[in-house]
Design a protein around this motif. Structure first.
Motif, PDB file in Angstrom:
ATOM      1  N   THR A   1      27.783  -7.858  21.421  1.00 42.20           N
ATOM      2  CA  THR A   1      28.344  -6.722  20.691  1.00 42.20           C
ATOM      3  C   THR A   1      27.597  -6.545  19.372  1.00 42.20           C
ATOM      4  N   VAL A   2      27.720  -5.348  18.806  1.00 41.31           N
ATOM      5  CA  VAL A   2      27.065  -5.067  17.536  1.00 41.31           C
ATOM      6  C   VAL A   2      28.042  -4.332  16.635  1.00 41.31           C
ATOM      7  N   ASN A   3      28.269  -4.868  15.445  1.00 38.76           N
ATOM      8  CA  ASN A   3      29.039  -4.171  14.422  1.00 38.76           C
ATOM      9  C   ASN A   3      28.072  -3.781  13.318  1.00 38.76           C
ATOM     10  N   ASP A   4      27.619  -2.552  13.353  1.00 41.59           N
ATOM     11  CA  ASP A   4      26.557  -2.162  12.419  1.00 41.59           C
ATOM     12  C   ASP A   4      27.073  -1.405  11.200  1.00 41.59           C
ATOM     13  N   ASP A   5      28.375  -1.370  10.992  1.00 45.03           N
ATOM     14  CA  ASP A   5      28.898  -0.688   9.815  1.00 45.03           C
ATOM     15  C   ASP A   5      28.508  -1.400   8.524  1.00 45.03           C
ATOM     16  N   ASN A   6      28.377  -2.719   8.594  1.00 40.60           N
ATOM     17  CA  ASN A   6      27.935  -3.482   7.433  1.00 40.60           C
ATOM     18  C   ASN A   6      26.683  -4.280   7.782  1.00 40.60           C
ATOM     19  N   SER A   7      25.675  -3.575   8.236  1.00 36.63           N
ATOM     20  CA  SER A   7      24.423  -4.255   8.568  1.00 36.63           C
ATOM     21  C   SER A   7      23.724  -4.700   7.291  1.00 36.63           C
ATOM     22  N   SER A   8      23.146  -5.880   7.337  1.00 36.22           N
ATOM     23  CA  SER A   8      22.595  -6.493   6.132  1.00 36.22           C
ATOM     24  C   SER A   8      21.142  -6.141   5.874  1.00 36.22           C
ATOM     25  N   ASN A   9      20.551  -5.244   6.673  1.00 31.41           N
ATOM     26  CA  ASN A   9      19.174  -4.845   6.411  1.00 31.41           C
ATOM     27  C   ASN A   9      19.067  -4.177   5.047  1.00 31.41           C
ATOM     28  N   ASP A  10      18.218  -4.691   4.166  1.00 33.39           N
ATOM     29  CA  ASP A  10      17.890  -3.932   2.957  1.00 33.39           C
ATOM     30  C   ASP A  10      17.118  -2.687   3.373  1.00 33.39           C
ATOM     31  N   TYR A  11      17.397  -1.570   2.723  1.00 35.19           N
ATOM     32  CA  TYR A  11      16.652  -0.345   3.014  1.00 35.19           C
ATOM     33  C   TYR A  11      15.492  -0.239   2.025  1.00 35.19           C
ATOM     34  N   VAL A  12      14.284  -0.024   2.530  1.00 31.62           N
ATOM     35  CA  VAL A  12      13.069  -0.135   1.727  1.00 31.62           C
ATOM     36  C   VAL A  12      12.546   1.245   1.321  1.00 31.62           C
ATOM     37  N   ILE A  13      12.252   1.408   0.041  1.00 34.29           N
ATOM     38  CA  ILE A  13      11.603   2.617  -0.450  1.00 34.29           C
ATOM     39  C   ILE A  13      10.151   2.340  -0.820  1.00 34.29           C
ATOM     40  N   LEU A  14       9.902   1.256  -1.544  1.00 32.69           N
ATOM     41  CA  LEU A  14       8.544   0.903  -1.957  1.00 32.69           C
ATOM     42  C   LEU A  14       8.175  -0.444  -1.346  1.00 32.69           C
ATOM     43  N   ARG A  15       7.004  -0.469  -0.696  1.00 31.77           N
ATOM     44  CA  ARG A  15       6.597  -1.635   0.072  1.00 31.77           C
ATOM     45  C   ARG A  15       5.136  -1.959  -0.228  1.00 31.77           C
ATOM     46  N   TYR A  16       4.804  -3.250  -0.222  1.00 32.99           N
ATOM     47  CA  TYR A  16       3.473  -3.687  -0.650  1.00 32.99           C
ATOM     48  C   TYR A  16       2.356  -3.138   0.234  1.00 32.99           C
ATOM     49  N   ALA A  17       2.572  -3.046   1.536  1.00 35.16           N
ATOM     50  CA  ALA A  17       1.514  -2.518   2.409  1.00 35.16           C
ATOM     51  C   ALA A  17       1.121  -1.103   2.007  1.00 35.16           C
ATOM     52  N   ASP A  18       2.088  -0.317   1.556  1.00 32.64           N
ATOM     53  CA  ASP A  18       1.811   1.033   1.050  1.00 32.64           C
ATOM     54  C   ASP A  18       0.896   0.952  -0.161  1.00 32.64           C
ATOM     55  N   VAL A  19       1.189   0.030  -1.072  1.00 34.18           N
ATOM     56  CA  VAL A  19       0.377  -0.138  -2.275  1.00 34.18           C
ATOM     57  C   VAL A  19      -1.058  -0.521  -1.925  1.00 34.18           C
ATOM     58  N   VAL A  20      -1.224  -1.421  -0.963  1.00 28.67           N
ATOM     59  CA  VAL A  20      -2.573  -1.838  -0.545  1.00 28.67           C
ATOM     60  C   VAL A  20      -3.362  -0.647   0.002  1.00 28.67           C
ATOM     61  N   LEU A  21      -2.724   0.145   0.839  1.00 29.40           N
ATOM     62  CA  LEU A  21      -3.415   1.307   1.409  1.00 29.40           C
ATOM     63  C   LEU A  21      -3.679   2.379   0.356  1.00 29.40           C
ATOM     64  N   GLU A  22      -2.799   2.509  -0.621  1.00 29.01           N
ATOM     65  CA  GLU A  22      -3.056   3.439  -1.724  1.00 29.01           C
ATOM     66  C   GLU A  22      -4.274   3.002  -2.520  1.00 29.01           C
ATOM     67  N   LYS A  23      -4.376   1.706  -2.761  1.00 27.89           N
ATOM     68  CA  LYS A  23      -5.558   1.207  -3.470  1.00 27.89           C
ATOM     69  C   LYS A  23      -6.821   1.485  -2.657  1.00 27.89           C
ATOM     70  N   ALA A  24      -6.759   1.247  -1.355  1.00 28.94           N
ATOM     71  CA  ALA A  24      -7.927   1.517  -0.503  1.00 28.94           C
ATOM     72  C   ALA A  24      -8.320   2.986  -0.582  1.00 28.94           C
ATOM     73  N   GLU A  25      -7.329   3.864  -0.527  1.00 28.43           N
ATOM     74  CA  GLU A  25      -7.609   5.304  -0.598  1.00 28.43           C
ATOM     75  C   GLU A  25      -8.214   5.683  -1.945  1.00 28.43           C
ATOM     76  N   ALA A  26      -7.698   5.092  -3.024  1.00 28.83           N
ATOM     77  CA  ALA A  26      -8.228   5.387  -4.354  1.00 28.83           C
ATOM     78  C   ALA A  26      -9.683   4.959  -4.477  1.00 28.83           C
ATOM     79  N   ILE A  27     -10.029   3.820  -3.899  1.00 32.71           N
ATOM     80  CA  ILE A  27     -11.430   3.377  -3.902  1.00 32.71           C
ATOM     81  C   ILE A  27     -12.272   4.345  -3.076  1.00 32.71           C
TER      82      ILE A  27
END
Length: 516
Positions: A393-419
């Motif tokens: 069974t799954v009770n997902d009303d209080n799921s413990s996943n943090d919701y992500v807005i800013l993530r390191y992989a995004d930052v790495v790819l932004e740096k690559a694009e800037a270069i």
């Protein structure tokens, strides 16, 4: 299934909200004991909670998220019989046929402007620089979304009389405004925080990198470009990306891509910088919409049988790429759901082959029609997923996943694009090496060269369904290109949404965007 909405009492306020930034009584108490409309009030941590809570609307499948994803090459919301019709709200987003009265265009405008106003109240009334810095970061985030989506940013000083009409910052002015907010935040925020839901220096640095990467779009003479990426701006992207790296964030190791989104990502993630902290006892910004919006009614947990990806986007992944989809321990073996993209026959607990409501096999297909789809058409996406109980069974009303807005992989790819766009990295890294540092652990073949097309495609593969695709497509000049179910190119003016008609009608400082 009909669209769910987050309803704030502020949305029923009078003239000033319609005019753009918030009505006279807009959350006048916030969460404190004394009205922040009182010039003698001092904002504290409880008042700051009112600003963070406005941010939680970003987890809705509608509004900001929908405006950033549905018009792109990676998401659509097909109508299935009488399900998901919703007066065409999803179809109009995908086909770029929205108008100044589109419900989500209007609702998103309201939500973001309320966020700016709440943050401004705290900034004006706070004496503690840490509280002021957190509010400045949050105001910058709300302003970023306004600048990105609408190209204008109304501003109402909380100390102004209730009858005042909000001023309006142009796109370049608003860009400078949020940079100043973020610079203050970076200086005054702590280096670390208790959890992902409290802004720290790295959060401000990651958002600064994103602002500078998009500055050419926000200061262009013509909506939709052409864009000129200044070397000084690209160097700023690299500077802030390097600061985030120095803070200790890293990419996930091979085989661990989905731990950034899983139910235990608070403990397991190495790269999540800022988002919303959730636990099994308190999930104020639950990620459950992200799996429910695609799950079929007969899957575990049951869902809303809604959004899909596009076949061309799915097929841009190599079969060996972990990000395309994997069996996830503790999930697939219990309820049958895989992490990532779901295509073909679907399974439930005990590896039982699932069926549609009609009894036909539940076989998700590449073929999907925006206007007339059956309940099994379309490839689904489960980047976030709940933790099943041992009994299936799954009770997902209080799921413990943090919701992500800013993530390191995004930052790495932004740096690559800037270069790639002419920036200089004092650490000597190259755009190619950075992109491959993201690709290789995922099982994707390393690139031998890098160009605009590969960079954009890699950002899509790494960041799909995280709310950044429209932003990326515009920066690369590809937003208006034809995609499945939108066979013709659209005008560049569609890179901005219209200012809601009711806001234009009530605030003479607002000017409707070109093309509307």
């Amino acid at each position: 299934m009909t669209m769910k909405k987050i309803i704030s009492r502020a949305t029923i306020c009078g003239f000033a909200l319609l005019a753009a930034s918030g009505c006279a009584k807009l959350d006048e108490k916030l969460y404190g004991s004394k009205s922040l409309d009182d010039p003698n009030a001092t904002a504290g941590a409880a008042d700051l909670n009112g600003v963070y809570s406005q941010l939680y609307g970003q987890t809705d499948q509608a509004n900001t998220y929908a405006l950033q994803e549905h018009p792109t090459d990676e998401m659509m919301g097909p109508t299935r019989g009488t399900d998901w019709g919703d007066f065409g709200t999803w179809r109009k987003l995908h086909t770029h046929t929205w108008t100044p009265t589109h419900n989500q265009v209007t609702d998103t405008w309201d939500q973001l402007n309320i966020g700016v106003f709440r943050a401004s109240q705290v900034i004006n009334a706070a004496s503690d620089n840490n509280i002021k810095a957190q509010a400045s970061f949050l105001r910058a985030y709300f302003t970023f979304q306004l600048v990105d989506l609408y190209g204008q940013a109304p501003f109402r000083d909380p100390s102004a009389p209730p009858s005042s009409i909000p001023s309006v910052k142009t796109r370049p002015e608003a860009t400078a405004f949020m940079i100043a907010d973020l610079e203050f935040a970076e200086t005054n925020l702590p280096a670390t925080s208790a959890n992902i839901g409290v802004a720290n220096k790295a959060a401000a640095q990651a958002l600064l990198a994103k602002v500078y990467l998009n500055k050419a779009v926000y200061t262009a003479a013509t909506v939709g470009g052409p864009f000129t990426f200044a070397k000084a701006d690209m160097d700023k992207v690299i500077e802030y990306a390097n600061k985030v790296t120095a803070a200790g964030y890293t990419l996930e190791p091979a085989g661990k891509y989905f731990q950034d989104f899983a139910w235990d990502n608070s403990e397991q993630s190495h790269g999540n910088i800022f988002g919303f902290y959730n636990t099994t006892t308190s999930a104020p910004a639950s990620a459950k919409n992200r799996w429910r919006m695609g799950l079929h009614y007969n899957q575990t947990p049951d869902g809303w049988n809604g959004f899909t990806t596009l076949a061309d986007f799915y097929n841009s992944f190599e079969e060996s790429d972990e990000r395309r989809g994997v069996d996830y321990p503790g999930l697939t073996d219990i309820v049958g759901l895989r992490a990532g993209f779901a295509k073909g026959q679907q399974y439930g607990p005990g590896h039982k082959a699932l069926t549609q409501r009609s009894g036909k096999p539940l076989d998700f297909t590449e073929k999907v029609d925006l206007n007339f789809s059956t309940e099994a058409q379309g490839i689904r996406v489960f980047k976030y997923f709940p933790q099943p109980n041992a009994n299936g069974t799954v009770n997902d009303d209080n799921s413990s996943n943090d919701y992500v807005i800013l993530r390191y992989a995004d930052v790495v790819l932004e740096k690559a694009e800037a270069i790639m766009r002419g920036g200089t990295d004092p650490l000597g890294q190259t755009a190619l090496s950075l992109v491959n540092s993201v690709r290789t652990p995922r099982g994707a073949t390393a690139f031998s060269t890098i160009d605009d097309a590969k960079m954009l495609a890699e950002r899509g593969r790494e960041l799909y369904w995280e709310g950044w695709r429209r932003n990326d497509l515009i920066r690369f000049g590809k937003f208006n290109d034809p995609v499945d179910q939108r066979p013709l190119a659209t005008d560049k003016t569609r890179t901005l949404y219209p200012i809601p008609q009711r806001a234009v009608d009530t605030n003479p400082n607002l000017k409707q965007n070109p093309g509307y």
